[in-house]
Design a protein around this motif. Structure first.
Motif, PDB file in Angstrom:
ATOM      1  N   HIS A  93       0.824  -1.215   0.000  1.00  0.00           N
ATOM      2  CA  HIS A  93       0.000   0.000   0.000  1.00  0.00           C
ATOM      3  C   HIS A  93       0.857   1.263   0.000  1.00  0.00           C
ATOM      4  O   HIS A  93       0.759   2.067  -0.912  1.00  0.00           O
ATOM      5  CB  HIS A  93      -1.005   0.025   1.157  1.00  0.00           C
ATOM      6  CG  HIS A  93      -1.896  -1.159   1.227  1.00  0.00           C
ATOM      7  ND1 HIS A  93      -2.697  -1.546   0.170  1.00  0.00           N
ATOM      8  CD2 HIS A  93      -2.114  -2.064   2.216  1.00  0.00           C
ATOM      9  CE1 HIS A  93      -3.368  -2.625   0.510  1.00  0.00           C
ATOM     10  NE2 HIS A  93      -3.038  -2.973   1.739  1.00  0.00           N
ATOM     11  N   ASN A  94       1.658   1.487   1.051  1.00  0.00           N
ATOM     12  CA  ASN A  94       2.519   2.680   1.089  1.00  0.00           C
ATOM     13  C   ASN A  94       1.707   3.933   0.755  1.00  0.00           C
ATOM     14  O   ASN A  94       2.145   4.793  -0.012  1.00  0.00           O
ATOM     15  CB  ASN A  94       3.689   2.533   0.101  1.00  0.00           C
ATOM     16  CG  ASN A  94       4.678   1.457   0.506  1.00  0.00           C
ATOM     17  OD1 ASN A  94       4.487   0.782   1.516  1.00  0.00           O
ATOM     18  ND2 ASN A  94       5.723   1.277  -0.281  1.00  0.00           N
ATOM     19  N   THR A  95       0.536   4.047   1.353  1.00  0.00           N
ATOM     20  CA  THR A  95      -0.428   5.053   0.920  1.00  0.00           C
ATOM     21  C   THR A  95      -0.148   6.438   1.472  1.00  0.00           C
ATOM     22  O   THR A  95      -0.106   7.419   0.718  1.00  0.00           O
ATOM     23  CB  THR A  95      -1.853   4.617   1.329  1.00  0.00           C
ATOM     24  OG1 THR A  95      -2.104   3.298   0.837  1.00  0.00           O
ATOM     25  CG2 THR A  95      -2.896   5.557   0.751  1.00  0.00           C
ATOM     26  N   HIS A  96       0.054   6.543   2.781  1.00  0.00           N
ATOM     27  CA  HIS A  96       0.136   7.860   3.419  1.00  0.00           C
ATOM     28  C   HIS A  96       1.573   8.123   3.866  1.00  0.00           C
ATOM     29  O   HIS A  96       1.902   8.066   5.056  1.00  0.00           O
ATOM     30  CB  HIS A  96      -0.844   7.925   4.593  1.00  0.00           C
ATOM     31  CG  HIS A  96      -2.259   7.665   4.187  1.00  0.00           C
ATOM     32  ND1 HIS A  96      -3.016   8.584   3.490  1.00  0.00           N
ATOM     33  CD2 HIS A  96      -3.049   6.565   4.330  1.00  0.00           C
ATOM     34  CE1 HIS A  96      -4.207   8.082   3.244  1.00  0.00           C
ATOM     35  NE2 HIS A  96      -4.256   6.861   3.743  1.00  0.00           N
ATOM     36  N   LEU A  97       2.430   8.393   2.893  1.00  0.00           N
ATOM     37  CA  LEU A  97       3.856   8.591   3.141  1.00  0.00           C
ATOM     38  C   LEU A  97       4.223  10.065   3.039  1.00  0.00           C
ATOM     39  O   LEU A  97       3.698  10.789   2.186  1.00  0.00           O
ATOM     40  CB  LEU A  97       4.693   7.796   2.144  1.00  0.00           C
ATOM     41  CG  LEU A  97       4.497   6.278   2.086  1.00  0.00           C
ATOM     42  CD1 LEU A  97       5.441   5.661   1.069  1.00  0.00           C
ATOM     43  CD2 LEU A  97       4.698   5.645   3.454  1.00  0.00           C
ATOM     44  N   THR A  98       5.159  10.475   3.877  1.00  0.00           N
ATOM     45  CA  THR A  98       5.735  11.809   3.747  1.00  0.00           C
ATOM     46  C   THR A  98       6.817  11.785   2.665  1.00  0.00           C
ATOM     47  O   THR A  98       7.234  10.710   2.188  1.00  0.00           O
ATOM     48  CB  THR A  98       6.365  12.256   5.072  1.00  0.00           C
ATOM     49  OG1 THR A  98       7.504  11.411   5.348  1.00  0.00           O
ATOM     50  CG2 THR A  98       5.365  12.165   6.217  1.00  0.00           C
ATOM     51  N   ASP A  99       7.302  12.962   2.296  1.00  0.00           N
ATOM     52  CA  ASP A  99       8.395  13.026   1.317  1.00  0.00           C
ATOM     53  C   ASP A  99       9.619  12.295   1.848  1.00  0.00           C
ATOM     54  O   ASP A  99      10.321  11.612   1.092  1.00  0.00           O
ATOM     55  CB  ASP A  99       8.743  14.484   1.005  1.00  0.00           C
ATOM     56  CG  ASP A  99       7.659  15.194   0.208  1.00  0.00           C
ATOM     57  OD1 ASP A  99       6.789  14.502  -0.363  1.00  0.00           O
ATOM     58  OD2 ASP A  99       7.676  16.442   0.162  1.00  0.00           O
TER      59      ASP A  99
END
Length: 447
Positions: free
Chosen positions: A269-275
């Motif tokens: 998923h790795n959906t809600h990642l920061t920069d």
């Protein structure tokens, strides 16, 4: 044995008239400019591509199809339905369901599945007499359906992040998922063995489910065996918030600090990642498995797949909760979701989307020798019809664009795994009536 392919994808272009010589489960030669089928060859009309790899599956979620599409809610309300199905699984009922689900995958052109497996014990957490009865049922189901499996045996130890050492205790529903500690998980998982059609990998369910101080135990287990390691990563904003509150960092940073990220690891998923997260994942070579249908179905959000790939994260695809099982749909959905997010077109070519669904998906599951039509590769391939109402019309040279952006699982005519014809003319050769098998297995769980 020789297969004659009317049209084939050879990695860079569509080639008409290709003969594949196959022996001992591998492609021994690829012959081009073969205008007519050689004597005795098996003829595959349509467009033949490498077999598809379903890099993220929870087989028992197939029993939720339809049921969880009623009404509204969130990921967390959906999870309660999921727990209800999980509570009814036994080795026998799970084998029956998974056999039918994996047969459905073969009918969709999938030749390898990554099963993210965490239903380990009996209800209440009591171990079965055979410690891996549930995992062995899944391995047997894949064999019965004729596809490869990477069993990603999953550490699932806690219900929430809690303290660094133990986390919050599992809920009543989660007791059968837990081995108690990562060390106990590793002892049980070590009893599972690779085979010709089987790879054993590891998974960390999430930073919610494995306490921080035990993450490295799972990572070390996988590293020692050079096995794939998968993890649900930042699927929900609530997961990020809890991690920040407990550890002062994001889940991606927590995983990096405990040695989880790296080229053998895939974040799902790795959906809600920061920069910074995106740079951590990509810079470490950690893969990203996108599951667009599930991510839409559960209202999770659209992950930054294009940004992750630019930073160095290989992309793969999964059907996850099996709201549908169609890797061609997942491939085009990744592009189409990105178009919605950015309001621009053309983030990936059809060829790169097909690679994510095949070669890179296999690599994420530890099958580096699959996903290509070339001499020495595993003889795993699938044929998509080019003469249906969805695929008729475009020139054959545009077959990859037609397959990725127009075809569905219903267009799959043939699936060959290890040189064996598992799906022939749209029918499964090992599971004669897949719809009935699915209906019976799901009815047994809902009774």
């Amino acid at each position: 044995m020789t297969y004659w392919l009317e049209h084939a994808w050879l990695g860079t272009h569509v080639e008409p008239g290709v003969a594949l010589d196959v022996a001992d489960g591998r492609i021994t030669a690829v012959r081009t400019e073969v205008d007519a089928p050689p004597p005795g060859a098996v003829v595959l009309r349509g467009f033949t591509i490498p077999g598809l790899a379903n890099a993220h599956s929870h087989a028992f979620h197939r029993a939720l199809r339809g049921l969880v599409q009623v009404g509204s809610g969130t990921f967390w309300t959906w999870r309660e339905f999921m727990y209800g199905v999980a509570s009814r699984l036994t080795p026998e009922t799970y084998h029956a369901l998974a056999r039918a689900v994996y047969a459905e995958m073969a009918l969709a052109g999938i030749t390898a599945v990554g099963e993210f497996h965490y239903v380990h014990h009996a209800p209440g957490g009591t171990p079965y007499a055979a410690p891996n009865a549930m995992g062995e049922a899944l391995i047997a189901a894949a064999a019965d359906a004729g596809i490869r499996i990477t069993l990603l045996d999953t550490a699932y130890l806690s219900s929430a992040i809690g303290n660094k050492r133990t986390g919050e205790p599992p809920t009543a529903h989660q007791l059968r998922f837990s081995d108690g500690t990562a060390e106990a998980w590793a002892q049980r998982a070590s009893l599972l063995k690779d085979g010709d059609m089987v790879r054993i990998g590891a998974a960390i369910h999430s930073v919610r489910a494995v306490p921080a101080e035990q993450l490295s135990t799972v990572a070390s287990w996988a590293a020692t065996r050079n096995a794939p390691l998968h993890v649900h990563l930042s699927e929900q904003t609530a997961e990020n918030d809890a991690c920040l509150a407990a550890h002062g960092c994001t889940p991606a940073r927590l995983l990096a600090d405990h040695g989880v990220l790296g080229p053998r690891t895939t974040g799902v998923h790795n959906t809600h990642l920061t920069d910074e997260d995106i740079a951590l994942v990509g810079g470490s070579g950690t893969g990203t498995c996108m599951c667009p249908t599930t991510e839409r179905d559960l209202a999770d959000g659209i992950g930054p797949a294009a940004d992750l790939q630019r930073e160095g994260s290989p992309l793969s695809l999964g059907s996850d909760s099996h709201a549908v099982i169609d890797l061609l749909e997942e491939a085009r959905a990744m592009e189409l979701d990105e178009r919605l997010r950015t309001r621009t077109r053309g983030h990936w070519t059809a060829a790169s989307l097909l690679r994510a669904a095949s070669e890179d998906g296999h690599a994420a599951l530890g099958w580096d020798e699959a996903g290509r039509l070339e001499a020495g590769a595993l003889a795993d391939f699938t044929t998509v019809a080019l003469d249906t109402v969805r695929t008729a019309g475009p020139l054959p040279r545009l077959a990859v664009e037609t397959a990725v952006f127009a075809a569905t699982a219903a267009e799959v005519r043939h699936t060959v795994v290890a040189g064996r014809h598992v799906v022939r003319d749209g029918s499964h050769t090992l599971v004669p009536d897949v719809p009935s098998a699915l209906s019976e297995a799901i009815a047994a769980l809902r009774a």
